[in-house]
Write a protein that holds these residues in place. Structure first.
Motif, short mmCIF file in Angstrom:
data_model
loop_
_atom_site.label_atom_id
_atom_site.label_comp_id
_atom_site.label_asym_id
_atom_site.label_seq_id
_atom_site.Cartn_x
_atom_site.Cartn_y
_atom_site.Cartn_z
N GLU A 72 -1.08 8.12 -10.86
CA GLU A 72 0.23 8.29 -11.50
C GLU A 72 0.59 9.77 -11.56
O GLU A 72 1.74 10.15 -11.27
CB GLU A 72 0.25 7.68 -12.90
N LEU A 73 -0.37 10.60 -11.93
CA LEU A 73 -0.12 12.03 -12.00
C LEU A 73 0.26 12.60 -10.63
O LEU A 73 1.23 13.36 -10.51
CB LEU A 73 -1.35 12.73 -12.55
N THR A 74 -0.47 12.20 -9.59
CA THR A 74 -0.18 12.67 -8.23
C THR A 74 1.22 12.27 -7.80
O THR A 74 1.97 13.06 -7.23
CB THR A 74 -1.21 12.10 -7.24
N THR A 75 1.59 11.04 -8.10
CA THR A 75 2.91 10.53 -7.72
C THR A 75 4.02 11.30 -8.41
O THR A 75 5.01 11.69 -7.79
CB THR A 75 3.01 9.03 -8.06
N VAL A 134 -1.89 12.68 1.71
CA VAL A 134 -1.93 12.67 0.25
C VAL A 134 -3.02 11.70 -0.22
O VAL A 134 -3.21 10.63 0.35
CB VAL A 134 -0.56 12.26 -0.33
N ASP A 135 -3.75 12.09 -1.26
CA ASP A 135 -4.85 11.27 -1.75
C ASP A 135 -4.33 10.18 -2.69
O ASP A 135 -4.40 10.28 -3.92
CB ASP A 135 -5.86 12.15 -2.49
N LEU A 136 -3.76 9.14 -2.09
CA LEU A 136 -3.30 7.95 -2.79
C LEU A 136 -3.74 6.73 -1.99
O LEU A 136 -3.95 6.82 -0.78
CB LEU A 136 -1.77 7.95 -2.92
N PRO A 137 -3.85 5.56 -2.64
CA PRO A 137 -4.18 4.34 -1.89
C PRO A 137 -3.11 4.07 -0.83
O PRO A 137 -1.93 4.34 -1.04
CB PRO A 137 -4.17 3.25 -2.97
N THR A 138 -3.52 3.50 0.29
CA THR A 138 -2.57 3.17 1.34
C THR A 138 -2.04 1.75 1.15
O THR A 138 -2.61 0.94 0.41
CB THR A 138 -3.23 3.25 2.72
N GLY A 139 -0.95 1.47 1.85
CA GLY A 139 -0.41 0.12 1.82
C GLY A 139 -1.41 -0.89 2.36
O GLY A 139 -1.50 -2.03 1.86
N ALA A 140 -2.19 -0.50 3.37
CA ALA A 140 -3.20 -1.40 3.92
C ALA A 140 -4.28 -1.71 2.88
O ALA A 140 -4.72 -2.87 2.74
CB ALA A 140 -3.83 -0.78 5.17
N GLU A 141 -4.70 -0.68 2.15
CA GLU A 141 -5.70 -0.92 1.09
C GLU A 141 -5.15 -1.82 0.01
O GLU A 141 -5.86 -2.70 -0.50
CB GLU A 141 -6.14 0.43 0.51
N LEU A 187 5.52 8.25 0.29
CA LEU A 187 5.23 8.09 -1.13
C LEU A 187 6.14 7.00 -1.67
O LEU A 187 7.37 7.10 -1.57
CB LEU A 187 5.50 9.39 -1.88
N VAL A 188 5.56 5.92 -2.21
CA VAL A 188 6.35 4.85 -2.80
C VAL A 188 5.90 4.64 -4.24
O VAL A 188 4.77 4.98 -4.63
CB VAL A 188 6.24 3.53 -2.00
N PRO A 209 4.87 4.78 -12.31
CA PRO A 209 4.54 4.54 -10.91
C PRO A 209 3.08 4.18 -10.70
O PRO A 209 2.20 4.75 -11.35
CB PRO A 209 4.87 5.88 -10.24
N ASP A 210 2.83 3.23 -9.81
CA ASP A 210 1.46 2.96 -9.37
C ASP A 210 1.04 4.01 -8.35
O ASP A 210 -0.10 4.48 -8.35
CB ASP A 210 1.34 1.57 -8.74
N GLY A 211 1.98 4.38 -7.46
CA GLY A 211 1.72 5.41 -6.47
C GLY A 211 0.94 4.91 -5.28
O GLY A 211 -0.24 4.58 -5.39
N LEU A 212 1.61 4.81 -4.13
CA LEU A 212 0.97 4.38 -2.90
C LEU A 212 1.45 5.24 -1.74
O LEU A 212 2.52 5.83 -1.80
CB LEU A 212 1.32 2.92 -2.57
N ARG A 213 0.65 5.28 -0.70
CA ARG A 213 1.03 5.88 0.58
C ARG A 213 1.21 4.72 1.53
O ARG A 213 0.25 4.21 2.10
CB ARG A 213 -0.08 6.83 1.02
N ALA A 214 2.45 4.27 1.68
CA ALA A 214 2.70 3.00 2.35
C ALA A 214 4.05 3.01 3.05
O ALA A 214 4.84 3.95 2.91
CB ALA A 214 2.67 1.87 1.31
#
Length: 291
Positions: A72-75, A134-141, A187-188, A209-214
């Motif tokens: 959340e902080l990163t997003t 960016v160090d966030l979970p991906t859409g695939a993950e 960033l979504v 935000p959950d924050g994803l790279r998707a």
């Protein structure tokens, strides 16, 4: 609800320590603390006023998921207030965020379904930006996690929807995994709905935000998931095409993320006894899967 969740999560000491934690953060950031917001479900959230008189919101996250706090902080740092609440201060170790204070949620404004979808789509697009590396979970993950969650919850809950609906959701998630492209990833927000969109000076902004790279279609899939009964009042694909036209995104990807989110959220709502929302989502999922 926050108290009950903290006890269920095995962190009751956080509740005992919360007054001292809030006082410590208030002193560090020179805040005057105001009323608690009663509708929070995952965090302690209250009004705060900064030393210069700026109204703000203090959010203290429950210490049950350190990764979620960092995400959340990163997003928020990446969004820089565009389409999302502005971040003024943060202390990741304490799980404390000081945020821009916004107005009423979209859910309270009496807008039509079409108007809400337009607002949500426009607000989400303001937040999207390249997020390569960016160090966030991906859409695939996230899709892999959703597959595991769907299959696990479906069995645990004694199969509250058809196997056809589950199989269709899993197949859609697998296609989104295959389609993931790190170079195109944006960033979504990850949870774009009418309770997370609040009035701002110029339009609306998103919170929590959950924050994803998707692929950006993920956020639109959340909008596809919501209002499940209304989805079936005409051609269900019409909503996907409308959101695609508003944003320039792919209607098939929007549709498939919507299928996955509708089943997973329907099962989750069933698990936590949030009804009739859960039943409605699963009913819509069954009808969509049946064609």
């Amino acid at each position: 609800m926050v108290r009950n969740k903290a006890i269920a999560a095995g962190v009751p000491d956080w509740l005992d320590d919360l007054p001292a934690l809030v006082a410590d953060v208030a002193a560090e950031w020179s805040l005057r603390i105001g009323d608690v917001f009663p509708d929070s479900t995952e965090s302690y959230v209250c009004e705060a006023t900064m030393a210069d008189g700026t109204p703000a919101v203090l959010k203290v996250l429950m210490p049950r998921d350190a990764v979620a706090v960092v995400n959340e902080l990163t997003t928020l740092e990446l969004a820089q207030g565009h389409g999302c609440a502005r971040l003024y201060h943060a202390d990741a170790e304490k799980g404390a965020l000081l945020l821009e204070r916004l107005g009423r949620p979209l859910s309270q404004l009496g807008m039509s379904l079409l108007q809400r979808q337009q607002v949500l789509a426009a607000t989400a697009t303001r937040m999207w930006r390249p997020a390569h590396g960016v160090d966030l979970p991906t859409g695939a993950e996230k899709a892999r996690w959703l597959i595991d969650a769907i299959l696990g919850w479906w069995e645990e809950l004694d199969r509250p929807c058809t196997a056809q609906a589950v199989d269709y959701a899993v197949a859609c998630a697998q296609r989104r995994i295959a389609a993931h492209d790190d170079e195109r990833a944006m960033l979504v927000h990850g949870d774009v709905h009418q309770w997370n969109a609040l009035e701002a000076d110029h339009g609306f902004k998103l919170v929590d935000p959950d924050g994803l790279r998707a692929e950006p279609e993920y956020d639109l899939g959340i909008i596809m998931r919501e209002d499940p009964l209304e989805l079936l009042s005409g051609d269900p694909w019409e909503r996907a095409h409308r959101l695609a036209a508003l944003t320039g995104c792919d209607p098939v990807a929007i549709w498939e993320w919507g299928v996955v989110e509708r089943v997973s959220t329907g099962l989750l709502c069933t698990q936590i006894e949030l009804q009739p929302v859960g039943r409605h989502m699963l009913k819509a999922a069954e009808l969509v899967a049946a064609g």
